[in-house]
Each structure stands twice: as structure tokens, then as C-alpha cells.
Design a protein around this motif. Structure first.
Motif, short mmCIF file in Angstrom:
data_model
loop_
_atom_site.label_atom_id
_atom_site.label_comp_id
_atom_site.label_asym_id
_atom_site.label_seq_id
_atom_site.Cartn_x
_atom_site.Cartn_y
_atom_site.Cartn_z
N ASN A 1 18.85 18.70 38.88
CA ASN A 1 18.57 18.57 38.95
C ASN A 1 17.36 17.46 38.81
OD1 ASN A 1 19.62 21.12 41.03
ND2 ASN A 1 18.59 22.19 39.94
N LEU A 2 17.29 17.25 38.61
CA LEU A 2 16.88 15.79 38.09
C LEU A 2 16.76 14.66 38.25
CD1 LEU A 2 14.50 18.03 35.39
CD2 LEU A 2 13.81 17.47 37.31
N PRO A 3 16.10 13.38 38.28
CA PRO A 3 14.71 13.15 38.24
C PRO A 3 14.23 13.95 39.25
CG PRO A 3 15.92 11.25 37.83
CD PRO A 3 17.29 11.86 37.80
N LEU A 4 13.41 14.14 39.53
CA LEU A 4 12.15 14.26 41.17
C LEU A 4 11.60 13.27 41.28
CD1 LEU A 4 11.86 18.34 40.98
CD2 LEU A 4 13.43 17.28 42.07
N GLY A 5 11.91 12.16 43.10
CA GLY A 5 11.26 11.48 42.91
C GLY A 5 10.42 10.48 42.57
N VAL A 6 10.47 10.28 41.13
CA VAL A 6 10.79 8.83 40.46
C VAL A 6 11.27 8.51 40.15
CG1 VAL A 6 9.46 8.26 37.88
CG2 VAL A 6 8.41 10.42 39.35
N HIS A 7 11.66 7.25 39.66
CA HIS A 7 13.14 6.20 38.95
C HIS A 7 11.97 5.07 37.87
CE1 HIS A 7 14.95 8.48 42.19
NE2 HIS A 7 14.38 7.61 42.96
N THR A 8 11.45 4.88 37.73
CA THR A 8 10.58 4.16 37.03
C THR A 8 10.00 4.73 35.43
OG1 THR A 8 10.10 3.04 38.94
CG2 THR A 8 8.68 2.50 37.07
N SER A 9 10.13 4.13 34.45
CA SER A 9 9.80 4.90 33.27
C SER A 9 8.37 3.95 32.99
CB SER A 9 10.90 3.88 32.68
OG SER A 9 10.98 2.90 32.23
N ALA A 10 8.22 4.64 31.77
CA ALA A 10 6.17 4.62 31.66
C ALA A 10 6.45 2.48 31.33
CB ALA A 10 6.05 5.26 29.90
N ASP A 11 7.39 2.39 31.06
CA ASP A 11 7.56 0.30 30.67
C ASP A 11 7.27 -0.08 32.47
OD1 ASP A 11 10.32 0.90 30.68
OD2 ASP A 11 10.19 -0.05 28.81
#
Length: 422
Positions: free
Chosen positions: A51-61
Motif C-alpha cells: 500500500n506504499l508509498p503514500l503521497g510522497v514521490h520524492t526522495s531525501a535528495d
């Protein structure tokens, strides 16, 4: 190993063993102890990943995980596994789901390219050899056989490979280019490398300047006891010994989360990482970063990995306890077998009298109990003593495992007593 019996006693136990085997074959079993796969219940622990990822498509970098790029893998995932695998995050690569694939690629690139410290490609050299601690992992041996790399067996001890043998071979022979190591809860005997073994591997003199330790830390977090075993940091030891490029560290989340959708890792010196990334850039535009982000959100940090593995241990520990309990009840005191009591990992090694392993496996197969082929724990499938059988308790349900172990014990008694009667 074998306990001496009088002729009358041997006749009696052999007759009983033959009747037990006849009863076993009549049951029509279909059980499998061949490979160390996670059971469905273990995979269920990671169901949330789907069921992931939830609402986030950008990594820390700042990388958009839905797009190309990011060949080294997500930095936040590498931070999580840096501690687990004892590799600085900047020197760690996160790839697809298979660490075996990374080992394969490292061999291919060493054969067709030039390793840091090498003077030529391995393929241009007349002979390439690897040291293979035995008993060991059949897929390591299969890779060597696939690429025509000669395999030299080295005895295993409770502290890792026999380092007196290893040091002599690598010092004398420049064609010895590497050694396979499963340093924690090794496959299949569960041995853990001692600090002294790690130090000697890191500092030993090698005739080949491009010698590599293929450090397959597959069971880094796969504990079966409340007190996890800790091993020394090989990468740091190599650096301190002046051999920073010696270690290739491999790991995977495949037996942590979902085997078919895990993440594999490669860690090494900066020079080796640059070498591998340079080659990988020609075969891939980046790994599955969406899956990597799933793992970041699911595991969160190294403590999250440890907590998750405690839940795994709760499922696995009763199965390994069943192996010890049943083998002791069925074979203890017979002199026909010894077995390991691993503190982690996925396997138990069963040793039967010399010359009996293949026949035990054959009889078990005829009775509907599938086992890893005898000899798989040795290079070229050849166990010179024909004595080692690998047991994989993880996948079957507990009742199925108990049935399989009881049936295996019947086969060991039958074959062992038949050998004594000859």
C-alpha cells in the motif's frame, strides 16, 4: 560417529527401520525441505508494503522516484542499511531485489573489465580460482561453475574458514582471486566468523593484487535467540590493514520484507563503488526507487529493521526448536547423525555416516520428502565424504515440518543400519 551394535541388536533395529520406512512410504507424503524461503506468514508481516508509498514521490535528495536516475539508490534507505551491513551510507549501493544478481555482475565485470588494483581483465588470465569454504552455499558455487572459475574447497570451523589453509593458498597462488564468505549464521552450518578470522582475512598477504572477499552477509539480522551475534566490521578492518579495496559486501532485505520485492545492497571502498557504478550505468538507468521508498516508509530506520526481525524470529524460532527436538528424539544416541544448533540464519546441517547422504536423500524422495541434493553444499556438487544434508525449516508449516523431520529420521536410521549390516 556410528555406535557399535551386536549382530542380534543390529538385526532387530534394521528390521524395525525397514518396517518404519514401509509405513512412511505408505502415507503418500508430499513435503519439501529444499530451499530456505520465507513462509507465507513471514511475508504477511510486510503486507503493508503493497500500500506504499503514500503521497510522497520524492526522495531525501530530491529524486523523483517515479522517474529514471538515482543509480546508487535512495540515500535514506542506504542510511537504514548502513548500520545493518556495517558499510558507510556513502559507500553503499541499493539496487533491485537480488543480492545474487549483484554478485553475478561483480564477477562478470571483473572478468570483462579491470578491477581496481588489477593489471588486466580476469578473462585474459589463464586461470582464475576462488576459495570455497565447505559446507557452503550452492548458488555461490554455481556462479563459479558458470564462468569457469576453479573452486578450491576450504574447511569450515566454528569461527569461519580455516585461516591457516586460506592464508597459505592466497599467499602462494596469484590465480586465487577471491573467497566466498557468509560471515554470520552461515549457509548451511550457522557458523559466525570470529573477530580474529575477520582480522586475518583483512590483513593477510595475497599473491593476487586484485584479490576480493565476496562477503555475502545474507543473514545480518536473522537472529534466532534473544542475544544477537555481532561480527567485526570487515570493511573497516580492510581499511585499517591497508587493503581498502579487498572487500565486496553484499546484503538484501529479501528475507526481511518480501523475497520477491526486496532490495539488494553492495558496499565497498570508494574506488570499488565507482568501478561498479561505472559498469552499471551501461546496463541500467536506475533501480526500482518506488520499491525502495516503500521500504523507507515501512522500516523507517535501523531500529525498525530490528523490531521487524523480532516478529520474524517469533515465527522461525519454533521451527528450529522443532528440528532440534525431533532429531534428538529420533536420532539421539544412535550414533547415526549429528546436527548443528544455529543461533540464526535459515538452515541446519545434518551429518550422517560417510557414504550415506545421497542414499538418505534418495530414500526420502521416494517417501515424498524433498531435500536439497546431497553434495549441494560442496563445489561441483561433490561432497567427498557424502555425509552432509542441508535442512531448510523455514517454509513448511510447523506440522508439515514435524512430519518431514520424523520421516527424514526414518530414512537416516534405515540407511545407517543398512550400511552397518553390510
Amino acid at each position: 560417529m556410528t555406535t557399535e551394535l551386536s549382530p542380534d541388536a543390529l538385526t532387530e533395529v534394521l528390521a524395525r527401520a525397514r518396517q518404519d520406512y514401509q509405513d512412511l512410504t505408505a502415507r503418500g507424503l508430499s513435503l519439501n525441505l529444499t530451499r530456505g524461503k520465507p513462509a507465507p506468514e513471514q511475508l504477511d508481516l510486510s503486507e503493508e508494503l503493497l500500500n506504499l508509498p503514500l503521497g510522497v514521490h520524492t526522495s531525501a535528495d530530491g529524486t523523483d522516484v517515479r522517474n529514471y536516475g538515482g543509480l546508487q539508490g535512495l540515500p535514506e534507505l542506504r542510511e537504514i542499511f548502513a548500520e545493518v551491513l556495517q558499510v558507510p551510507a556513502g559507500q553503499l549501493l541499493a539496487a533491485g531485489n537480488s543480492s545474487l544478481e549483484l554478485m553475478h555482475d561483480c564477477l562478470v565485470h571483473a572478468l570483462l573489465g579491470v578491477l581496481p588494483g588489477a593489471t588486466s581483465r580476469w578473462v585474459e588470465q589463464e586461470r582464475i580460482a576462488f576459495l570455497c569454504p565447505v559446507p557452503g552455499y550452492d548458488r555461490h558455487f554455481a556462479l563459479c561453475e558458470r564462468f569457469g572459475i576453479d573452486m578450491i574447497p576450504v574447511p569450515m570451523t566454528a569461527e569461519g574458514p580455516d585461516m591457516d589453509v586460506v592464508e597459505q593458498l592466497v599467499a602462494e597462488d596469484p590465480t586465487v582471486k577471491g573467497i566466498w564468505c557468509v560471515p554470520k549464521y552461515s549457509n548451511p552450518d550457522g557458523a559466525c566468523y570470529s573477530d580474529a578470522t575477520v582480522a586475518r582475512l583483512a590483513s593477510m598477504n595475497t599473491a593476487a593484487p586484485d584479490f576480493r572477499i565476496f562477503w555475502d552477509n545474507a543473514y545480518a539480522t536473522h537472529h534466532l535467540t534473544e542475544e544477537p551475534v555481532e561480527i567485526a566490521d570487515l570493511l573497516a578492518a580492510c581499511d585499517e590493514a591497508g587493503n581498502p579495496d579487498r572487500a565486496f559486501v553484499f546484503g538484501s532485505s529479501s528475507k526481511i520484507t518480501m523475497a520477491g520485492a526486496g532490495v539488494a545492497f553492495f558496499g565497498s571502498s570508494t574506488a570499488n563503488l565507482k568501478w561498479l557504478l561505472g559498469h552499471n550505468a551501461k546496463r541500467s538507468i536506475g533501480p526500482d526507487k518506488v520499491n525502495q521508498l516503500r521500504h523507507v516508509q515501512f522500516l523507517r530506520d535501523a531500529d525498525g529493521v530490528r523490531g521487524h526481525m523480532e516478529r520474524q524470529r517469533a515465527l522461525l524460532q519454533p521451527k528450529f526448536e522443532a528440528v532440534a527436538r525431533i532429531l534428538e528424539a529420533e536420532l539421539g544416541g544412535t550414533g547415526l547423525a549429528t546436527w548443528t544448533a544455529p543461533r540464526g540464519g535459515y538452515f541446519v546441517t545434518l551429518q550422517v555416516p560417510d557414504g550415506c547422504a545421497k542414499e538418505v536423500v534418495r530414500r526420502a524422495t521416494e517417501a515424498g520428502i524433498a531435500l536439497t541434493p546431497a553434495g549441494a553444499t560442496h563445489p561441483y556438487g561433490n561432497d567427498p565424504r557424502d555425509a552432509v544434508i542441508r535442512i531448510a525449516p523455514s517454509y513448511p508449516s510447523l506440522p508439515e515440518l514435524e512430519q518431514a523431520l520424523e520421516g527424514l529420521a526414518v530414512c537416516v536410521r534405515l540407511v545407517g543400519y543398512e550400511q552397518q549390516a553390510r
